[in-house]
Scaffold this motif. Structure first.
Motif, PDB file in Angstrom:
ATOM      1  N   LEU A 148       0.807  -1.222   0.000  1.00 24.35           N
ATOM      2  CA  LEU A 148       0.000   0.000   0.000  1.00 24.35           C
ATOM      3  C   LEU A 148       0.837   1.269   0.000  1.00 24.35           C
ATOM      4  N   THR A 149       2.126   1.159   0.280  1.00 21.19           N
ATOM      5  CA  THR A 149       3.015   2.327   0.171  1.00 21.19           C
ATOM      6  C   THR A 149       3.636   2.439  -1.219  1.00 21.19           C
ATOM      7  N   ASP A 150       3.348   1.468  -2.061  1.00 19.50           N
ATOM      8  CA  ASP A 150       3.901   1.445  -3.411  1.00 19.50           C
ATOM      9  C   ASP A 150       2.941   2.147  -4.367  1.00 19.50           C
ATOM     10  N   PRO A 151       3.358   3.239  -5.027  1.00 20.97           N
ATOM     11  CA  PRO A 151       2.458   3.955  -5.950  1.00 20.97           C
ATOM     12  C   PRO A 151       1.930   3.070  -7.077  1.00 20.97           C
ATOM     13  N   VAL A 152       2.691   2.052  -7.474  1.00 24.75           N
ATOM     14  CA  VAL A 152       2.254   1.181  -8.561  1.00 24.75           C
ATOM     15  C   VAL A 152       0.972   0.436  -8.183  1.00 24.75           C
ATOM     16  N   ILE A 182      -0.222 -10.728 -12.104  1.00 20.63           N
ATOM     17  CA  ILE A 182       0.381  -9.398 -11.959  1.00 20.63           C
ATOM     18  C   ILE A 182       0.690  -9.133 -10.488  1.00 20.63           C
ATOM     19  N   ALA A 183      -0.244  -9.473  -9.601  1.00 26.34           N
ATOM     20  CA  ALA A 183      -0.020  -9.286  -8.169  1.00 26.34           C
ATOM     21  C   ALA A 183       1.176 -10.109  -7.695  1.00 26.34           C
ATOM     22  N   ALA A 184       1.297 -11.343  -8.202  1.00 29.83           N
ATOM     23  CA  ALA A 184       2.428 -12.201  -7.831  1.00 29.83           C
ATOM     24  C   ALA A 184       3.737 -11.640  -8.376  1.00 29.83           C
ATOM     25  N   ASP A 185       3.728 -11.175  -9.620  1.00 27.95           N
ATOM     26  CA  ASP A 185       4.939 -10.626 -10.223  1.00 27.95           C
ATOM     27  C   ASP A 185       5.417  -9.376  -9.505  1.00 27.95           C
ATOM     28  N   MET A 186       4.476  -8.511  -9.156  1.00 22.65           N
ATOM     29  CA  MET A 186       4.845  -7.203  -8.628  1.00 22.65           C
ATOM     30  C   MET A 186       5.107  -7.206  -7.131  1.00 22.65           C
ATOM     31  N   PHE A 187       4.347  -8.030  -6.382  1.00 21.27           N
ATOM     32  CA  PHE A 187       4.431  -7.963  -4.927  1.00 21.27           C
ATOM     33  C   PHE A 187       4.866  -9.270  -4.269  1.00 21.27           C
ATOM     34  N   GLY A 188       5.154 -10.295  -5.071  1.00 25.19           N
ATOM     35  CA  GLY A 188       5.677 -11.537  -4.534  1.00 25.19           C
ATOM     36  C   GLY A 188       4.611 -12.580  -4.272  1.00 25.19           C
TER      37      GLY A 188
END
Length: 426
Positions: free
Chosen positions: A220-224, A336-342
């Motif tokens: 939630l602190t990530d602007p992406v 996409i959620a897995a790629d970007m946030f693990g």
């Protein structure tokens, strides 16, 4: 950690069976009219049950995502199946709107979101090499559920009445989900398929603590995150605008009969299912963001084309393309959620990300209805939706470049860590 003798494809199949059952929620319209006729309710009063169901889903997904990340998927899936089945069974004892809202809206909605979040997030973890395809297949099973359970439910309604149909179907859903969940387990934290190696494109950027997996607070602190959320909202708003009004649009624009308009609904359901598999597979082959750019471009073009359809074939083609894109978003976004946030916290992170869908469920259909009531047609709504598609494509392009920058930064950080380790060993 050693796994029981159940292949990852077996786990995918069991999870797909669970989602196939909760896909029945999208066949709500089959039950809505019989309920209205039985209790003399208004359309808006009866349809609120489905609206509540959709609202409950992301709430349940956030909670279920947290629980399954901590305790594993099997118990959470069973709980979701019991909630969903119990909600449908209890709907079969409806005597008032309040009871229907509580049972179908709240209870079944919570069960729906619980099953979906757990089945989707856990399956994607088993397929780091085919995240898009796995997510697409799970999402497609939910779409197929709408195709299959609707006609079956209609047969039960015609034979035994709508309340008895709820009771029978609820038992069937509960048994299938609970039995299927027995074969579902989560992979170990270091799991990878035999012969597969992590590639740079599959690795998310390191967070501030040097870990690849972000907690929900870090996400939630990530602007992406907010750009991805907005993209999801824009795309699903377009799809839900069409899904919520397709029969009315067909009869209003082309003056089709109710039976022919219903045929469009069936075509749309199949396109929705195919889109979840097709775009998921394409995202594995060509990358998430290039595919998203293509998806939003097609969405914008076809929404614009909806302002000038003149035949059933052109209408069916445009609707199919729009819903194909909508299904694609549903199928691609877990990856996409897995790629970007693990992968570690995927259940909770994805549950939070998908709240954009809940807001879209209000905006898309209501925007179309308001414009139709004000202007007498849907043209302006289609133009606004086309603008949504253009904005989504621009945002996808922006995230694509940001993702490339993150991969570069991640590779540099890993190289630095490797250099430090080498120096320590020296």
């Amino acid at each position: 950690m050693k796994h029981r003798m159940v292949s990852r494809w077996g786990i995918l199949f069991a999870s797909a069976l669970c989602d196939f059952c909760i896909g029945a929620s999208y066949a709500w319209s089959v039950f809505q009219k019989p309920l209205i006729n039985m209790f003399n309710w208004s359309l808006s009063d009866a349809s609120l049950a489905f609206t509540l169901h959709i609202i409950m889903m992301p709430i349940a997904m956030v909670i279920a995502g947290k629980l399954q990340d901590q305790y594993g998927p099997r118990f959470v899936l069973m709980t979701g199946g019991l909630l969903f089945g119990a909600g449908i069974i209890a709907s079969g004892f409806t005597t008032s709107l309040g009871w229907l809202y509580l049972t179908y809206g709240v209870l079944a909605g919570l069960g729906d979101g619980t099953v979906y979040a757990c089945a989707m997030a856990n399956t994607v973890k088993w397929f780091p090499d085919k995240k898009g395809l796995a997510g697409g297949l799970i999402a497609a099973s939910m779409g197929l559920g709408a195709v299959a359970w609707g006609p079956f439910g209609n047969v039960l309604i015609q034979s035994y009445g709508v309340l008895s149909a709820f009771r029978v179907l609820g038992i069937v859903y509960m048994v299938i989900i609970v039995c299927s969940s027995i074969f579902v387990e989560r992979p170990s934290s270091d799991y990878k398929p035999v012969g597969w190696e992590l590639k740079g494109q599959d690795s998310p950027a390191l967070n501030k603590n040097g870990r690849e997996d972000k907690t929900w607070r870090e996400m939630l602190t990530d602007p992406v995150f907010y750009i991805l959320w907005l993209m999801y909202f824009l795309g699903t708003s377009c799809g839900l605008m069409i899904i919520g009004h397709v029969a009315s649009i067909a009869q209003d624009i082309l003056k089709l009969s109710a039976a022919t308009a219903a045929l469009t609904v069936s075509i749309m359901a199949l396109a929705n299912t195919c889109g979840r598999i097709f775009w998921g597979y394409m995202s594995d082959q060509f990358g998430r963001y290039p595919v998203l750019i293509a998806l939003f471009s097609l969405l914008a073009i076809t929404m614009l084309a909806m302002t000038n359809v003149g035949s059933f074939s052109s209408f069916a083609l445009a609707v199919s393309a729009i819903v194909l894109c909508y299904g694609g978003l549903i199928g691609i976004y877990p990856s996409i959620a897995a790629d970007m946030f693990g992968m570690k916290n995927l259940g909770l992170n994805y549950g939070i990300l998908i709240t954009g869908y809940s807001i879209a469920g209000f905006v898309g259909p209501r925007l179309a209805a308001a414009i139709k009531e004000t202007e007498g047609d849907y043209a302006t709504a289609f133009l606004i939706a086309a603008l949504f598609g253009i904005c989504g494509g621009i945002l996808a392009l922006a995230v694509f470049w940001q993702a490339k920058k993150r991969k570069f930064a991640s590779s540099r950080e890993k190289s630095c860590y490797a250099g430090i380790d080498d120096a320590d060993r020296g």
